[in-house]
Design a protein around this motif. Sequence first.
Motif, PDB file in Angstrom:
ATOM      1  N   PHE A  47      40.745  47.900  39.790  1.00  0.00           N
ATOM      2  CA  PHE A  47      41.255  47.859  41.166  1.00  0.00           C
ATOM      3  C   PHE A  47      41.858  46.495  41.494  1.00  0.00           C
ATOM      4  N   ARG A  48      41.402  45.464  40.800  1.00  0.00           N
ATOM      5  CA  ARG A  48      41.925  44.105  41.043  1.00  0.00           C
ATOM      6  C   ARG A  48      43.396  43.979  40.635  1.00  0.00           C
ATOM      7  N   ASP A  50      45.728  45.822  41.434  1.00  0.00           N
ATOM      8  CA  ASP A  50      46.543  46.124  42.609  1.00  0.00           C
ATOM      9  C   ASP A  50      46.233  45.192  43.771  1.00  0.00           C
ATOM     10  N   TYR A  52      43.230  44.531  45.106  1.00  0.00           N
ATOM     11  CA  TYR A  52      42.044  44.847  45.902  1.00  0.00           C
ATOM     12  C   TYR A  52      40.900  43.933  45.502  1.00  0.00           C
ATOM     13  N   ARG A  53      40.126  43.512  46.502  1.00  0.00           N
ATOM     14  CA  ARG A  53      39.001  42.619  46.247  1.00  0.00           C
ATOM     15  C   ARG A  53      37.730  43.363  45.896  1.00  0.00           C
ATOM     16  N   GLU A  57      37.395  48.634  49.072  1.00  0.00           N
ATOM     17  CA  GLU A  57      38.744  48.415  49.603  1.00  0.00           C
ATOM     18  C   GLU A  57      39.744  49.334  48.877  1.00  0.00           C
ATOM     19  N   PHE A  58      39.607  49.422  47.572  1.00  0.00           N
ATOM     20  CA  PHE A  58      40.476  50.287  46.757  1.00  0.00           C
ATOM     21  C   PHE A  58      40.353  51.750  47.195  1.00  0.00           C
ATOM     22  N   ALA A  61      41.876  52.335  50.754  1.00  0.00           N
ATOM     23  CA  ALA A  61      43.333  52.182  50.824  1.00  0.00           C
ATOM     24  C   ALA A  61      44.065  53.256  50.026  1.00  0.00           C
ATOM     25  N   GLU A  62      43.578  53.553  48.854  1.00  0.00           N
ATOM     26  CA  GLU A  62      44.275  54.491  47.976  1.00  0.00           C
ATOM     27  C   GLU A  62      44.021  55.958  48.329  1.00  0.00           C
TER      28      GLU A  62
END
Length: 74
Positions: A47-48, A50, A52-53, A57-58, A61-62
């Motif tokens: 996920f990082r 893209d 994302y922290r 969050e991933f 958002a996704e």
Amino acid sequence: MEQLMLTLSLDDYAEVKHKIKEKLNETVHNFIIIGYYLKQVRDSGAFRKDGYRSMEEFARAEYGLSAGTASRFM
């Protein structure tokens, strides 16, 4: 409000019950697969890539998944 009443023949009813069972089985299968893929993304930290922290969050958002929902899939 007018209520719509549908009538099913016995054959149609049996077919509808069969289709419901099929879709429920597909749903279970998809639930497991989604969890497997989410876990791969989480465990690899992909996920990082893209920006994302966090996995939470991933997922939000996704896919519009809350942290709890994503966790239940996994």
